[in-house]
Design an enzyme around this catalytic site. Structure first.
Site, PDB file in Angstrom:
ATOM      1  N   GLU A 125      36.251  10.816  72.862  1.00  0.00           N
ATOM      2  CA  GLU A 125      35.164  10.276  73.701  1.00  0.00           C
ATOM      3  C   GLU A 125      35.625   9.092  74.529  1.00  0.00           C
ATOM      4  OE1 GLU A 125      31.629   8.872  71.767  1.00  0.00           O
ATOM      5  OE2 GLU A 125      30.495   8.929  73.632  1.00  0.00           O
ATOM      6  N   ALA A 136      28.998   1.578  72.372  1.00  0.00           N
ATOM      7  CA  ALA A 136      29.583   0.983  71.169  1.00  0.00           C
ATOM      8  C   ALA A 136      31.106   1.059  71.155  1.00  0.00           C
ATOM      9  CB  ALA A 136      29.019   1.675  69.930  1.00  0.00           C
ATOM     10  N   HIS A 137      31.720   1.403  72.307  1.00  0.00           N
ATOM     11  CA  HIS A 137      33.194   1.441  72.352  1.00  0.00           C
ATOM     12  C   HIS A 137      33.733   0.025  72.534  1.00  0.00           C
ATOM     13  CE1 HIS A 137      33.793   5.885  72.718  1.00  0.00           C
ATOM     14  NE2 HIS A 137      32.494   5.791  72.948  1.00  0.00           N
ATOM     15  N   HIS A 196      29.579   7.688  80.022  1.00  0.00           N
ATOM     16  CA  HIS A 196      29.917   6.264  79.918  1.00  0.00           C
ATOM     17  C   HIS A 196      30.403   5.794  81.286  1.00  0.00           C
ATOM     18  CE1 HIS A 196      29.257   5.489  75.659  1.00  0.00           C
ATOM     19  NE2 HIS A 196      29.737   6.682  75.414  1.00  0.00           N
ATOM     20  N   HIS A 256      17.653   7.666  70.759  1.00  0.00           N
ATOM     21  CA  HIS A 256      18.446   7.586  71.988  1.00  0.00           C
ATOM     22  C   HIS A 256      17.657   8.070  73.206  1.00  0.00           C
ATOM     23  CE1 HIS A 256      21.703   7.285  69.057  1.00  0.00           C
ATOM     24  NE2 HIS A 256      22.459   6.807  70.019  1.00  0.00           N
ATOM     25  N   ASP A 279      25.747  12.744  67.839  1.00  0.00           N
ATOM     26  CA  ASP A 279      26.481  11.478  68.011  1.00  0.00           C
ATOM     27  C   ASP A 279      26.522  10.722  66.679  1.00  0.00           C
ATOM     28  OD1 ASP A 279      27.972   9.585  69.346  1.00  0.00           O
ATOM     29  OD2 ASP A 279      26.300   8.702  70.449  1.00  0.00           O
TER      30      ASP A 279
END
Ligand SMILES: [Zn+2]
Length: 387
Positions: A125, A136-137, A196, A256, A279
């Site tokens: 991802e 949240a990366h 993203h 979400h 997810d």
């Protein structure tokens, strides 16, 4: 194993068949599927509702385990947890990390995928994501797409039989090198999901249009919301969806994406282009508390996972594929056949898994037995009862 048969309500890709019978052959495939009146074999075992086993292409963890650690036992534990909940096929999804860690994680996932596990490959991802829409990366691990890094992933994911474990990569299409990376990945048979992203509607739509198997990674999440003067990726995605020109992932967990929005997306879909994804992270199926997602610390409160950053961001889901189907049908009012397809035949088609994904003669007997409330009661994989 001897042949057996189940009788009940069958949710097939063509519709709901009341009073149906499904035969499980000794070789673990599906034999007869049709009305009970046409069945002449042994007396079938009555069940309430039968659907194909669920397929989740976006899953980071669950049951207290994560697929990102590079430990094959952890990957197997995640698979076992989701399998017990009805997910008979999944991709293990990796979050942004330094290249050596991603390579180690891909190798671990490949070693499990080779064993005939429900994990059939991996979804990378990150790290090719827009820092402003990273969710949240870990921002320290984001970078621009590069062919050298992709080559290392693909080398780590290739097994002796020539199968490729890396089956999907998410990237932000506006990053330098994104178009070349997408081209390289698609040439290698990898599905490219766009997400993203900080792209505008036109840029995102053009990037979608240039893909061979277009996919939007978790529509609405990791991108600007729909605004009538700044339409962004959501407008481009819904426009393409309405034309049948893309598939879209949807985290239909009520956290979400709101149930009304889920209903809208299915209403826009001309047919079988929505892919439900969990997810899910380490805390799926676990109590509230403190957890980790890759290198990021996460707190789960009331089943919602948040990063411990300011401001906090949603940090993956805590549901399973079965929870999403149930939520779509019970809360969002989605047609059950469409909701089940979004967790079975549509992801199977996307990944080219033509041996599974629906209740049809000759396919693997991957099944979920559901009650009237769409809760999973039993799970069968390849003809064997798991629970
Ligand atoms: Zn994400």
């Amino acid at each position: 194993m001897t042949a057996s048969a189940l009788a009940g309500r069958l949710v097939t890709t063509g519709g709901v068949l009341d009073d149906g019978v499904l035969e499980v052959r000794p070789d673990g495939t599906i034999g007869y599927v049709g009305p009970g009146s046409g069945w002449s074999g042994p007396t079938p075992e009555p069940v309430d509702t039968l659907a194909a086993g669920y397929i989740d292409i976006h899953c980071h963890g669950g049951g207290g385990h994560t697929v990102t650690s590079g430990d094959p036992a952890e990957v197997a534990a995640v698979a076992a947890h989701h399998l017990s909940q009805g997910t008979t096929t999944m991709l293990a999804s990796l979050v942004s990390a330094p290249t050596p860690e991603l390579v180690a994680a891909i190798e671990a996932i490949a070693s499990i995928a080779e064993t005939g596990s429900s994990v059939v490959g991996c979804h990378v991802e990150g790290p090719f994501l827009d820092p402003a829409h990273r969710g949240a990366h870990d921002p320290a691990h984001l970078r621009n797409p590069g062919s050298d890094e992709i080559a290392r992933w693909l080398a780590a994911g290739a097994d002796d039989a020539g199968r490729q474990t890396v089956r999907m990569v998410t990237l932000a299409p506006e990053l330098p090198g994104a178009a070349a990376a997408a081209e390289l990945l698609e040439r290698s048979g990898v599905v490219v999901g766009l997400g993203h992203t900080g792209a505008d509607a036109r840029g995102f739509g053009e990037a979608l249009g240039s893909l061979r198997r277009p996919l939007v990674t978790h529509l609405f999440n990791g991108m600007e919301p729909l605004h009538h003067r700044r339409p962004g990726p959501v407008a481009a995605s819904l426009d393409a969806l309405a034309r049948g020109a893309t598939r879209v992932e949807l985290i239909a967990d009520g956290v979400h994406v709101a149930d009304e929005t889920v209903h809208l997306v299915f209403a826009v879909d001309p047919g079988r282009h929505v892919v439900l994804v969990s997810d899910a992270m380490v805390a799926a199926g676990m109590p509230d508390g403190d957890y980790e997602l890759g290198s990021m610390r996460v707190r789960v409160e009331d089943g919602r996972a948040w990063t411990r950053t300011e401001p906090p961001s949603l940090a993956g889901g805590t549901s399973h594929a079965a929870d999403l189907v149930r939520r779509c049908v019970v809360q969002a009012g989605v047609d059950p056949v469409a909701a089940v397809a979004a967790a079975t035949s549509t992801p199977a088609n996307l990944l080219g898994l033509d041996d599974r994904g629906s209740l049809a003669t000759g396919l693997r007997a991957d099944l979920v037995v559901l009650d009237r409330d769409w809760r999973v009661r039993r799970v069968m994989r390849g003809g064997d009862w798991i629970s």
